[in-house]
Design a protein around this motif. Sequence first.
Motif, PDB file in Angstrom:
ATOM      1  N   GLY A   1      38.307  38.278  42.697  1.00 13.84           N
ATOM      2  CA  GLY A   1      38.319  39.465  41.841  1.00 13.84           C
ATOM      3  C   GLY A   1      38.240  40.744  42.652  1.00 13.84           C
ATOM      4  O   GLY A   1      38.929  41.730  42.353  1.00 13.84           O
ATOM      5  N   SER A   2      37.412  40.737  43.693  1.00 13.88           N
ATOM      6  CA  SER A   2      37.259  41.907  44.566  1.00 13.88           C
ATOM      7  C   SER A   2      38.551  42.198  45.321  1.00 13.88           C
ATOM      8  O   SER A   2      38.961  43.353  45.454  1.00 13.88           O
ATOM      9  CB  SER A   2      36.120  41.677  45.562  1.00 13.88           C
ATOM     10  N   LEU A   3      39.220  41.147  45.808  1.00 11.45           N
ATOM     11  CA  LEU A   3      40.476  41.313  46.543  1.00 11.45           C
ATOM     12  C   LEU A   3      41.606  41.758  45.611  1.00 11.45           C
ATOM     13  O   LEU A   3      42.492  42.517  46.016  1.00 11.45           O
ATOM     14  CB  LEU A   3      40.838  40.010  47.253  1.00 11.45           C
ATOM     15  N   LEU A   4      41.553  41.304  44.363  1.00 14.93           N
ATOM     16  CA  LEU A   4      42.530  41.760  43.372  1.00 14.93           C
ATOM     17  C   LEU A   4      42.332  43.248  43.094  1.00 14.93           C
ATOM     18  O   LEU A   4      43.297  43.990  42.906  1.00 14.93           O
ATOM     19  CB  LEU A   4      42.383  40.957  42.075  1.00 14.93           C
ATOM     20  N   PHE A   5      41.076  43.678  43.103  1.00 14.69           N
ATOM     21  CA  PHE A   5      40.761  45.103  42.938  1.00 14.69           C
ATOM     22  C   PHE A   5      41.333  45.919  44.100  1.00 14.69           C
ATOM     23  O   PHE A   5      41.815  47.036  43.907  1.00 14.69           O
ATOM     24  CB  PHE A   5      39.241  45.293  42.836  1.00 14.69           C
ATOM     25  N   VAL A   6      41.296  45.355  45.310  1.00 14.86           N
ATOM     26  CA  VAL A   6      41.891  46.007  46.484  1.00 14.86           C
ATOM     27  C   VAL A   6      43.393  46.186  46.288  1.00 14.86           C
ATOM     28  O   VAL A   6      43.953  47.256  46.561  1.00 14.86           O
ATOM     29  CB  VAL A   6      41.607  45.192  47.772  1.00 14.86           C
ATOM     30  N   ALA A   7      44.051  45.118  45.808  1.00 12.73           N
ATOM     31  CA  ALA A   7      45.494  45.195  45.535  1.00 12.73           C
ATOM     32  C   ALA A   7      45.791  46.275  44.495  1.00 12.73           C
ATOM     33  O   ALA A   7      46.790  47.002  44.601  1.00 12.73           O
ATOM     34  CB  ALA A   7      46.018  43.845  45.057  1.00 12.73           C
ATOM     35  N   PHE A   8      44.893  46.393  43.511  1.00 17.06           N
ATOM     36  CA  PHE A   8      45.040  47.434  42.478  1.00 17.06           C
ATOM     37  C   PHE A   8      44.924  48.825  43.097  1.00 17.06           C
ATOM     38  O   PHE A   8      45.718  49.728  42.789  1.00 17.06           O
ATOM     39  CB  PHE A   8      43.980  47.250  41.398  1.00 17.06           C
ATOM     40  N   ILE A   9      43.950  49.014  43.973  1.00 22.92           N
ATOM     41  CA  ILE A   9      43.760  50.314  44.634  1.00 22.92           C
ATOM     42  C   ILE A   9      45.004  50.692  45.427  1.00 22.92           C
ATOM     43  O   ILE A   9      45.530  51.804  45.316  1.00 22.92           O
ATOM     44  CB  ILE A   9      42.520  50.296  45.557  1.00 22.92           C
ATOM     45  N   TRP A  10      45.490  49.752  46.245  1.00 22.03           N
ATOM     46  CA  TRP A  10      46.664  50.036  47.069  1.00 22.03           C
ATOM     47  C   TRP A  10      47.893  50.331  46.220  1.00 22.03           C
ATOM     48  O   TRP A  10      48.648  51.260  46.495  1.00 22.03           O
ATOM     49  CB  TRP A  10      46.931  48.860  48.008  1.00 22.03           C
ATOM     50  N   GLY A  11      48.081  49.539  45.176  1.00 19.48           N
ATOM     51  CA  GLY A  11      49.243  49.742  44.304  1.00 19.48           C
ATOM     52  C   GLY A  11      49.191  51.057  43.559  1.00 19.48           C
ATOM     53  O   GLY A  11      50.192  51.759  43.432  1.00 19.48           O
ATOM     54  N   SER A  12      47.996  51.432  43.077  1.00 18.81           N
ATOM     55  CA  SER A  12      47.855  52.641  42.264  1.00 18.81           C
ATOM     56  C   SER A  12      47.893  53.924  43.092  1.00 18.81           C
ATOM     57  O   SER A  12      48.113  55.008  42.549  1.00 18.81           O
ATOM     58  CB  SER A  12      46.556  52.588  41.451  1.00 18.81           C
ATOM     59  N   THR A  13      47.669  53.815  44.416  1.00 17.64           N
ATOM     60  CA  THR A  13      47.699  55.013  45.273  1.00 17.64           C
ATOM     61  C   THR A  13      49.033  55.190  45.992  1.00 17.64           C
ATOM     62  O   THR A  13      49.217  56.145  46.737  1.00 17.64           O
ATOM     63  CB  THR A  13      46.571  54.971  46.323  1.00 17.64           C
TER      64      THR A  13
END
Length: 298
Positions: A8-20
Amino acid sequence: MKKLFADGSLLFVAFIWGSTFVIVQNAIQTLPPHLFNGIRFLLAAIILSLFVGKKEKKFITLKLMKAGTFLGFFLFIGYAFQTVGLIYTTSSKAGFITGLSVLIVPILATYYLKEPPKLIIFISAGFGTVGLYFLTLAGISQINFGDLLILICAIGFAFHIVFTSKFTEQHPALPLTIIQLLTVSILSFLSSFTFEKTLVSLNQVLHGDVIFALLITSIFATAIAFYIQTKFQQFTSAARVAIIFAMEPVFAAITAFFVLNERLSMYGLIGCLFIFTAMITTEIPKLLKRELKQTNHI
């Protein structure tokens, strides 16, 4: 439970990178990319260093610094070759080729980490690759110089994921993250000095889009994201991390839809579906094990 929280934490990282992604694209229209990365990673390293206490300082050894520099080198390769490659190829092709790390990581993990080659992981990686192709609609029939540079970028990111799995088991996350971010910053500044000959004024650095992008990316997409990756990757496999990170372009597409009102085509939706399928497929063995345990218990 640890694995679930780590995923879940790593998926959140992917979300951060994608959204920025959109924010960074706007910023490098004003500031040269290598210089932007140099400042971004330096700020992130400074931010994380504020949280280093006496306990962490004890673990800052020559061995840790070597590991951090090694990771930072591959991370820099990923960012640098992606930046230069984008000059010669399209962003859609670059997105697809960068995503090929989802296929490269399981092969490297088998060799360097001695992770047993699981068929389900390679099937998931295949689903992820097909999804990336539909999402980006990369015209891979015509390979150019930029595509080869992006392929080196994908290999760099793949090595970074694999060796992060190795070194996070040996060193504490915070100092290890700081050293690798400093390495990327130094190498980015050197690249900027060597290749980006254009003079940059203070007004460019203090431009609204640049300041906003530096604040958002240095705090969230760099300091927090790479700390989370370094901290939690030890609880899951390198191959699984690569599949989770394949969600980055999906989050980028969703962000572009809400921020820029960009519509996903039918192919894009199919691509997203394949990538979601790739993530779900990796869970099948766990679900089967749980069902067997419950059946045996009954």
